[in-house]
Design a protein around this motif. Structure first.
Motif, PDB file in Angstrom:
ATOM      1  N   PRO A  16      -3.754 -13.754 -18.200  1.00  0.00           N
ATOM      2  CA  PRO A  16      -4.284 -13.899 -16.841  1.00  0.00           C
ATOM      3  C   PRO A  16      -3.842 -12.716 -15.980  1.00  0.00           C
ATOM      4  O   PRO A  16      -2.726 -12.217 -16.113  1.00  0.00           O
ATOM      5  CB  PRO A  16      -3.653 -15.203 -16.345  1.00  0.00           C
ATOM      6  CG  PRO A  16      -2.522 -15.479 -17.250  1.00  0.00           C
ATOM      7  CD  PRO A  16      -2.805 -14.789 -18.545  1.00  0.00           C
ATOM      8  N   ARG A  17      -4.730 -12.255 -15.145  1.00  0.00           N
ATOM      9  CA  ARG A  17      -4.403 -11.134 -14.254  1.00  0.00           C
ATOM     10  C   ARG A  17      -3.628 -11.657 -13.055  1.00  0.00           C
ATOM     11  O   ARG A  17      -4.057 -12.588 -12.395  1.00  0.00           O
ATOM     12  CB  ARG A  17      -5.667 -10.424 -13.803  1.00  0.00           C
ATOM     13  CG  ARG A  17      -6.373  -9.746 -14.950  1.00  0.00           C
ATOM     14  CD  ARG A  17      -7.449  -8.825 -14.434  1.00  0.00           C
ATOM     15  NE  ARG A  17      -8.134  -8.209 -15.543  1.00  0.00           N
ATOM     16  CZ  ARG A  17      -7.904  -6.970 -15.948  1.00  0.00           C
ATOM     17  NH1 ARG A  17      -7.011  -6.243 -15.336  1.00  0.00           N
ATOM     18  NH2 ARG A  17      -8.563  -6.467 -16.950  1.00  0.00           N
ATOM     19  N   LEU A  18      -2.473 -11.022 -12.812  1.00  0.00           N
ATOM     20  CA  LEU A  18      -1.641 -11.410 -11.680  1.00  0.00           C
ATOM     21  C   LEU A  18      -1.625 -10.282 -10.665  1.00  0.00           C
ATOM     22  O   LEU A  18      -1.716  -9.109 -11.019  1.00  0.00           O
ATOM     23  CB  LEU A  18      -0.209 -11.703 -12.147  1.00  0.00           C
ATOM     24  CG  LEU A  18      -0.059 -12.807 -13.188  1.00  0.00           C
ATOM     25  CD1 LEU A  18       1.377 -12.893 -13.649  1.00  0.00           C
ATOM     26  CD2 LEU A  18      -0.513 -14.141 -12.620  1.00  0.00           C
ATOM     27  N   SER A  19      -1.478 -10.655  -9.414  1.00  0.00           N
ATOM     28  CA  SER A  19      -1.377  -9.636  -8.368  1.00  0.00           C
ATOM     29  C   SER A  19       0.014  -9.000  -8.436  1.00  0.00           C
ATOM     30  O   SER A  19       0.930  -9.519  -9.086  1.00  0.00           O
ATOM     31  CB  SER A  19      -1.587 -10.269  -6.990  1.00  0.00           C
ATOM     32  OG  SER A  19      -0.487 -11.115  -6.697  1.00  0.00           O
ATOM     33  N   VAL A  20       0.180  -7.888  -7.772  1.00  0.00           N
ATOM     34  CA  VAL A  20       1.480  -7.222  -7.716  1.00  0.00           C
ATOM     35  C   VAL A  20       2.518  -8.166  -7.117  1.00  0.00           C
ATOM     36  O   VAL A  20       3.642  -8.277  -7.629  1.00  0.00           O
ATOM     37  CB  VAL A  20       1.390  -5.918  -6.887  1.00  0.00           C
ATOM     38  CG1 VAL A  20       2.763  -5.324  -6.654  1.00  0.00           C
ATOM     39  CG2 VAL A  20       0.478  -4.920  -7.569  1.00  0.00           C
ATOM     40  N   GLU A  21       2.149  -8.868  -6.076  1.00  0.00           N
ATOM     41  CA  GLU A  21       3.073  -9.805  -5.440  1.00  0.00           C
ATOM     42  C   GLU A  21       3.512 -10.904  -6.407  1.00  0.00           C
ATOM     43  O   GLU A  21       4.678 -11.275  -6.453  1.00  0.00           O
ATOM     44  CB  GLU A  21       2.448 -10.423  -4.185  1.00  0.00           C
ATOM     45  CG  GLU A  21       2.267  -9.454  -3.033  1.00  0.00           C
ATOM     46  CD  GLU A  21       1.045  -8.558  -3.177  1.00  0.00           C
ATOM     47  OE1 GLU A  21       0.171  -8.833  -4.047  1.00  0.00           O
ATOM     48  OE2 GLU A  21       0.961  -7.572  -2.447  1.00  0.00           O
ATOM     49  N   GLU A  22       2.569 -11.405  -7.211  1.00  0.00           N
ATOM     50  CA  GLU A  22       2.901 -12.448  -8.185  1.00  0.00           C
ATOM     51  C   GLU A  22       3.826 -11.916  -9.276  1.00  0.00           C
ATOM     52  O   GLU A  22       4.753 -12.601  -9.701  1.00  0.00           O
ATOM     53  CB  GLU A  22       1.626 -13.018  -8.799  1.00  0.00           C
ATOM     54  CG  GLU A  22       0.798 -13.840  -7.825  1.00  0.00           C
ATOM     55  CD  GLU A  22      -0.580 -14.171  -8.355  1.00  0.00           C
ATOM     56  OE1 GLU A  22      -1.032 -15.299  -8.107  1.00  0.00           O
ATOM     57  OE2 GLU A  22      -1.194 -13.308  -9.017  1.00  0.00           O
ATOM     58  N   LEU A  23       3.573 -10.699  -9.734  1.00  0.00           N
ATOM     59  CA  LEU A  23       4.436 -10.099 -10.751  1.00  0.00           C
ATOM     60  C   LEU A  23       5.845  -9.875 -10.217  1.00  0.00           C
ATOM     61  O   LEU A  23       6.834 -10.149 -10.900  1.00  0.00           O
ATOM     62  CB  LEU A  23       3.844  -8.766 -11.218  1.00  0.00           C
ATOM     63  CG  LEU A  23       2.569  -8.856 -12.057  1.00  0.00           C
ATOM     64  CD1 LEU A  23       1.959  -7.466 -12.234  1.00  0.00           C
ATOM     65  CD2 LEU A  23       2.849  -9.498 -13.390  1.00  0.00           C
ATOM     66  N   LEU A  24       5.951  -9.368  -8.993  1.00  0.00           N
ATOM     67  CA  LEU A  24       7.268  -9.139  -8.391  1.00  0.00           C
ATOM     68  C   LEU A  24       8.018 -10.448  -8.201  1.00  0.00           C
ATOM     69  O   LEU A  24       9.219 -10.537  -8.461  1.00  0.00           O
ATOM     70  CB  LEU A  24       7.122  -8.407  -7.061  1.00  0.00           C
ATOM     71  CG  LEU A  24       6.615  -6.972  -7.144  1.00  0.00           C
ATOM     72  CD1 LEU A  24       6.339  -6.428  -5.748  1.00  0.00           C
ATOM     73  CD2 LEU A  24       7.585  -6.088  -7.882  1.00  0.00           C
ATOM     74  N   ALA A  25       7.309 -11.481  -7.762  1.00  0.00           N
ATOM     75  CA  ALA A  25       7.951 -12.784  -7.558  1.00  0.00           C
ATOM     76  C   ALA A  25       8.422 -13.371  -8.888  1.00  0.00           C
ATOM     77  O   ALA A  25       9.511 -13.953  -8.970  1.00  0.00           O
ATOM     78  CB  ALA A  25       6.982 -13.739  -6.868  1.00  0.00           C
ATOM     79  N   GLN A  30      13.737  -7.453  -5.798  1.00  0.00           N
ATOM     80  CA  GLN A  30      14.092  -7.311  -4.395  1.00  0.00           C
ATOM     81  C   GLN A  30      13.832  -5.871  -3.949  1.00  0.00           C
ATOM     82  O   GLN A  30      13.971  -4.941  -4.735  1.00  0.00           O
ATOM     83  CB  GLN A  30      15.571  -7.654  -4.176  1.00  0.00           C
ATOM     84  CG  GLN A  30      15.929  -9.075  -4.585  1.00  0.00           C
ATOM     85  CD  GLN A  30      15.174 -10.098  -3.779  1.00  0.00           C
ATOM     86  OE1 GLN A  30      15.060  -9.999  -2.571  1.00  0.00           O
ATOM     87  NE2 GLN A  30      14.625 -11.100  -4.467  1.00  0.00           N
ATOM     88  N   PRO A  31      13.468  -5.652  -2.699  1.00  0.00           N
ATOM     89  CA  PRO A  31      13.239  -4.293  -2.220  1.00  0.00           C
ATOM     90  C   PRO A  31      14.543  -3.491  -2.184  1.00  0.00           C
ATOM     91  O   PRO A  31      15.628  -4.048  -2.034  1.00  0.00           O
ATOM     92  CB  PRO A  31      12.683  -4.480  -0.804  1.00  0.00           C
ATOM     93  CG  PRO A  31      13.034  -5.863  -0.419  1.00  0.00           C
ATOM     94  CD  PRO A  31      13.232  -6.657  -1.671  1.00  0.00           C
ATOM     95  N   ILE A  32      14.413  -2.182  -2.333  1.00  0.00           N
ATOM     96  CA  ILE A  32      15.564  -1.288  -2.211  1.00  0.00           C
ATOM     97  C   ILE A  32      15.865  -1.129  -0.737  1.00  0.00           C
ATOM     98  O   ILE A  32      15.013  -0.725   0.046  1.00  0.00           O
ATOM     99  CB  ILE A  32      15.258   0.083  -2.850  1.00  0.00           C
ATOM    100  CG1 ILE A  32      14.981  -0.099  -4.338  1.00  0.00           C
ATOM    101  CG2 ILE A  32      16.401   1.063  -2.618  1.00  0.00           C
ATOM    102  CD1 ILE A  32      14.427   1.138  -5.004  1.00  0.00           C
ATOM    103  N   ARG A  33      17.074  -1.453  -0.345  1.00  0.00           N
ATOM    104  CA  ARG A  33      17.448  -1.395   1.065  1.00  0.00           C
ATOM    105  C   ARG A  33      18.339  -0.200   1.388  1.00  0.00           C
ATOM    106  O   ARG A  33      18.436   0.214   2.529  1.00  0.00           O
ATOM    107  CB  ARG A  33      18.141  -2.692   1.468  1.00  0.00           C
ATOM    108  CG  ARG A  33      17.251  -3.905   1.272  1.00  0.00           C
ATOM    109  CD  ARG A  33      17.843  -5.154   1.891  1.00  0.00           C
ATOM    110  NE  ARG A  33      17.152  -6.355   1.500  1.00  0.00           N
ATOM    111  CZ  ARG A  33      15.961  -6.735   1.928  1.00  0.00           C
ATOM    112  NH1 ARG A  33      15.304  -5.985   2.763  1.00  0.00           N
ATOM    113  NH2 ARG A  33      15.417  -7.852   1.518  1.00  0.00           N
ATOM    114  N   SER A  34      19.016   0.337   0.372  1.00  0.00           N
ATOM    115  CA  SER A  34      19.870   1.504   0.599  1.00  0.00           C
ATOM    116  C   SER A  34      20.060   2.251  -0.709  1.00  0.00           C
ATOM    117  O   SER A  34      19.703   1.758  -1.783  1.00  0.00           O
ATOM    118  CB  SER A  34      21.242   1.061   1.129  1.00  0.00           C
ATOM    119  OG  SER A  34      21.984   0.429   0.097  1.00  0.00           O
ATOM    120  N   LEU A  35      20.645   3.435  -0.624  1.00  0.00           N
ATOM    121  CA  LEU A  35      20.934   4.209  -1.829  1.00  0.00           C
ATOM    122  C   LEU A  35      21.940   3.494  -2.720  1.00  0.00           C
ATOM    123  O   LEU A  35      21.932   3.664  -3.939  1.00  0.00           O
ATOM    124  CB  LEU A  35      21.452   5.595  -1.463  1.00  0.00           C
ATOM    125  CG  LEU A  35      20.417   6.541  -0.866  1.00  0.00           C
ATOM    126  CD1 LEU A  35      21.067   7.866  -0.463  1.00  0.00           C
ATOM    127  CD2 LEU A  35      19.293   6.792  -1.847  1.00  0.00           C
TER     128      LEU A  35
END
Length: 65
Positions: A16-25, A30-35
């Motif tokens: 099944p094709r998943l959206s980018v948001e679904e794959l990330l979830a 988690q997003p990169i917040r700092s170095l």
């Protein structure tokens, strides 16, 4: 094509094709917040880092010859 041939098709089964948001979830990304988020203890010492850099430069020069 008979039933045995369709079971062993050269094409992989469709997923099944998943959206980018679904794959990330699904991977709990988690997003990169700092170095600091990118920091990794790859080398045990400064000497190992220097050896790796020297090796990398030598390999690059070798490929140019």
């Amino acid at each position: 094509m008979n039933a045995a041939e369709t079971e062993h098709s050269v094409y992989p089964a469709l997923r099944p094709r998943l959206s980018v948001e679904e794959l990330l979830a699904a991977k709990n990304v988690q997003p990169i917040r700092s170095l600091e988020d990118l920091k990794a203890d790859t080398f045990a010492s400064d000497e190992e880092v220097e050896e790796f850099i020297a090796f990398t430069y030598a390999e690059r020069r070798r490929d140019l010859a």
